[in-house]
Scaffold this active site. Sequence first.
Site, PDB file in Angstrom:
ATOM      1  N   GLY A 248       0.752  -1.245   0.000  1.00 41.37           N
ATOM      2  CA  GLY A 248       0.000   0.000   0.000  1.00 41.37           C
ATOM      3  C   GLY A 248       0.779   1.290   0.000  1.00 41.37           C
ATOM      4  O   GLY A 248       0.182   2.364  -0.115  1.00 41.37           O
ATOM      5  N   GLU A 290       3.905  -6.570   1.736  1.00 37.80           N
ATOM      6  CA  GLU A 290       3.552  -6.975   0.367  1.00 37.80           C
ATOM      7  C   GLU A 290       3.503  -5.784  -0.589  1.00 37.80           C
ATOM      8  O   GLU A 290       2.446  -5.452  -1.123  1.00 37.80           O
ATOM      9  CB  GLU A 290       2.186  -7.659   0.382  1.00 37.80           C
ATOM     10  N   PRO A 291       4.617  -5.122  -0.814  1.00 39.79           N
ATOM     11  CA  PRO A 291       4.596  -3.992  -1.739  1.00 39.79           C
ATOM     12  C   PRO A 291       4.411  -4.465  -3.181  1.00 39.79           C
ATOM     13  O   PRO A 291       5.042  -5.435  -3.605  1.00 39.79           O
ATOM     14  CB  PRO A 291       5.984  -3.375  -1.569  1.00 39.79           C
ATOM     15  N   GLY A 292       3.539  -3.801  -3.898  1.00 42.26           N
ATOM     16  CA  GLY A 292       3.356  -4.095  -5.321  1.00 42.26           C
ATOM     17  C   GLY A 292       3.745  -2.863  -6.111  1.00 42.26           C
ATOM     18  O   GLY A 292       4.805  -2.775  -6.722  1.00 42.26           O
ATOM     19  N   ARG A 293       2.872  -1.843  -5.993  1.00 38.52           N
ATOM     20  CA  ARG A 293       3.072  -0.593  -6.721  1.00 38.52           C
ATOM     21  C   ARG A 293       4.471  -0.009  -6.466  1.00 38.52           C
ATOM     22  O   ARG A 293       5.156   0.388  -7.406  1.00 38.52           O
ATOM     23  CB  ARG A 293       2.020   0.406  -6.237  1.00 38.52           C
ATOM     24  N   CYS A 361     -13.796   3.138 -28.451  1.00 36.71           N
ATOM     25  CA  CYS A 361     -15.093   3.772 -28.679  1.00 36.71           C
ATOM     26  C   CYS A 361     -15.761   3.984 -27.337  1.00 36.71           C
ATOM     27  O   CYS A 361     -16.669   3.226 -26.949  1.00 36.71           O
ATOM     28  CB  CYS A 361     -15.951   2.881 -29.556  1.00 36.71           C
ATOM     29  N   GLU A 362     -15.299   4.957 -26.603  1.00 33.54           N
ATOM     30  CA  GLU A 362     -15.736   5.160 -25.234  1.00 33.54           C
ATOM     31  C   GLU A 362     -15.254   6.557 -24.840  1.00 33.54           C
ATOM     32  O   GLU A 362     -14.048   6.805 -24.834  1.00 33.54           O
ATOM     33  CB  GLU A 362     -15.031   4.077 -24.397  1.00 33.54           C
TER      34      GLU A 362
HETATM   35  N1  LLP Z   1      -1.426  -7.107  -0.623  1.00 33.91           N
HETATM   36  C1  LLP Z   1      -2.735  -7.243  -0.865  1.00 33.91           C
HETATM   37  C2  LLP Z   1      -3.506  -8.206  -0.107  1.00 33.91           C
HETATM   38  C3  LLP Z   1      -3.364  -6.437  -1.822  1.00 33.91           C
HETATM   39  O1  LLP Z   1      -4.660  -6.568  -2.031  1.00 33.91           O
HETATM   40  C4  LLP Z   1      -2.589  -5.500  -2.555  1.00 33.91           C
HETATM   41  C5  LLP Z   1      -3.213  -4.664  -3.575  1.00 33.91           C
HETATM   42  C6  LLP Z   1      -1.219  -5.417  -2.296  1.00 33.91           C
HETATM   43  C7  LLP Z   1      -0.677  -6.220  -1.307  1.00 33.91           C
HETATM   44  C8  LLP Z   1      -0.320  -4.472  -3.020  1.00 33.91           C
HETATM   45  O2  LLP Z   1      -0.650  -3.149  -2.778  1.00 33.91           O
HETATM   46  P1  LLP Z   1       0.294  -1.972  -3.365  1.00 33.91           P
HETATM   47  O3  LLP Z   1       1.610  -2.040  -2.640  1.00 33.91           O
HETATM   48  O4  LLP Z   1       0.466  -2.257  -4.804  1.00 33.91           O
HETATM   49  O5  LLP Z   1      -0.458  -0.749  -3.101  1.00 33.91           O
HETATM   50  N2  LLP Z   1      -5.755  -1.495  -9.257  1.00 33.91           N
HETATM   51  C9  LLP Z   1      -5.526  -0.491  -8.222  1.00 33.91           C
HETATM   52  C10 LLP Z   1      -4.752  -1.049  -7.068  1.00 33.91           C
HETATM   53  C11 LLP Z   1      -5.433  -2.231  -6.423  1.00 33.91           C
HETATM   54  C12 LLP Z   1      -4.640  -2.788  -5.295  1.00 33.91           C
HETATM   55  C13 LLP Z   1      -5.140  -4.133  -4.932  1.00 33.91           C
HETATM   56  N3  LLP Z   1      -4.423  -4.762  -3.878  1.00 33.91           N
HETATM   57  C14 LLP Z   1      -4.789   0.687  -8.850  1.00 33.91           C
HETATM   58  O6  LLP Z   1      -4.518   0.655 -10.040  1.00 33.91           O
HETATM   59  O7  LLP Z   1      -4.506   1.666  -8.165  1.00 33.91           O
END
Ligand code: LLP
Length: 431
Positions: A248, A290-293, A361-362
């Site tokens: 997050g 759990e970093p993603g972004r 087309c949106e």
């Molecule tokens: N862990 C869990 C359980 C999650 O659901 C998520 C993201 C993450 C980790 C990673 O979060 P991050 O570090 O990436 O913020 N599609 C949306 C974001 C949805 C996030 C879903 N869960 C967007 O484009 O902003």
Amino acid sequence: MLYENLALNERGHLTIAGYDASKLVAQFGTPLFLVDEAVIRRQCRTYLTAMQESFRQGSFPLYASKALSCKAIYRLMAEEGIGVDVSSAGELYTARAAGFPMERIYFHGNNKTDADIRFGIECGVGCFICDSEDELLVVDRQAQDLGTCQKIILRLTPGIDPHTHEKINTGRIDSKFGAAIETGQAEKLVQLALRLSHVELLGFHCHIGSQIFDHKPFCDAAILMVDFIAEMSSHYGYKTKVLDLGGGMAVRYAEGDPVIDYGKNIRHIGILIREACAKAGVEEPIVLMEPGRSIVAAAGITLYTVGSIKKIPGFKNYVSVDGGMTDNPRYTLYGSAYTVLAADNMNANLDFCCTVAGRCCESGDLIQENVLLPEMHRGDLLAVLTTGAYNYSMASNYNRVPRPPLVFLGENGPWTAVRRETLDDMIKLDL
Ligand code: LLP
């Protein structure tokens, strides 16, 4: 510029990791997703080092692979020695195909099917993050069936509102994810998990939301989780081994966004957890994040070719590109900010205000509104920054638009990690 890996060369072109954007386009075409490997590796190391310094020995990050999933990413994570969070059988399958070590996979999802659960156990994933009583019972039954005992973590909702976009806010009590602490449902889930004989309860998880700049909500969540750990210890003598704090942390999409010191935030959380555990008289758990972004977003750039330009006097100017919501649905979905640059004309005056639109087309198919660019012409190049996370992974074939390739910029030069879809790919599933 927004990031250190971006610069401007003598031809007035944007360079990414030293590569001229227009040369990359000549080689790979547009739309084009570029991924700077070095940026990803640096972020992995920032998390790993800060977590090792701040938390109990054995703590490490899990890359949330929903942000960007392809075989190359899992190989990179394996090399960096961190774990991975998968949220579907598809991500798990991709990780396995890439040879990612299964014991370092954490299997997420609020509604895993029975088939997903069986596949996960058969693959030998390290841990399931169980979201509900239902799921817990199926995991237990299937583990028994397969003659094993599955490690699990329970997903809890701590009741934190991090004030991020409504659609990516997940920590509140009314969330579809996890079991709420406040309603007593979390404790019920613990009771059940402790009764079952084919699951081993490692600990607890929470994820409060995404794109959160402030570190306070993470601190609040961590404290609430330690309180819960202490309660479970006093009620059941249960010793929590693992605390997974989810992902997050935000990234910068625009110049005005604050710079985030990820290491500092992690160290801060580390101190709070240590103090809270000492105060509550419980042993410090291993901490996972759990970093993603924040691992992949800044590494990504999308390059587009400008097509039609429409000026509506007294109203608006549209600059349409050869991609759009099919490769980046985030403005359409969340109104997300993005930085857009004239990649092959970086020295020109920015005196043309326009809406950058996609080709679907949106009417809502926009990349960004009120963008300042130089006067635009058909064939010009546009770069959209910070597209490494939740762009390719959320891409679609709406209007049967083929998805762009993912080209990684690695130590040995650019290479295609995922090829461009062709028109033939658009009908490959049609029988
Ligand atoms: N862990 C869990 C359980 C999650 O659901 C998520 C993201 C993450 C980790 C990673 O979060 P991050 O570090 O990436 O913020 N599609 C949306 C974001 C949805 C996030 C879903 N869960 C967007 O484009 O902003």
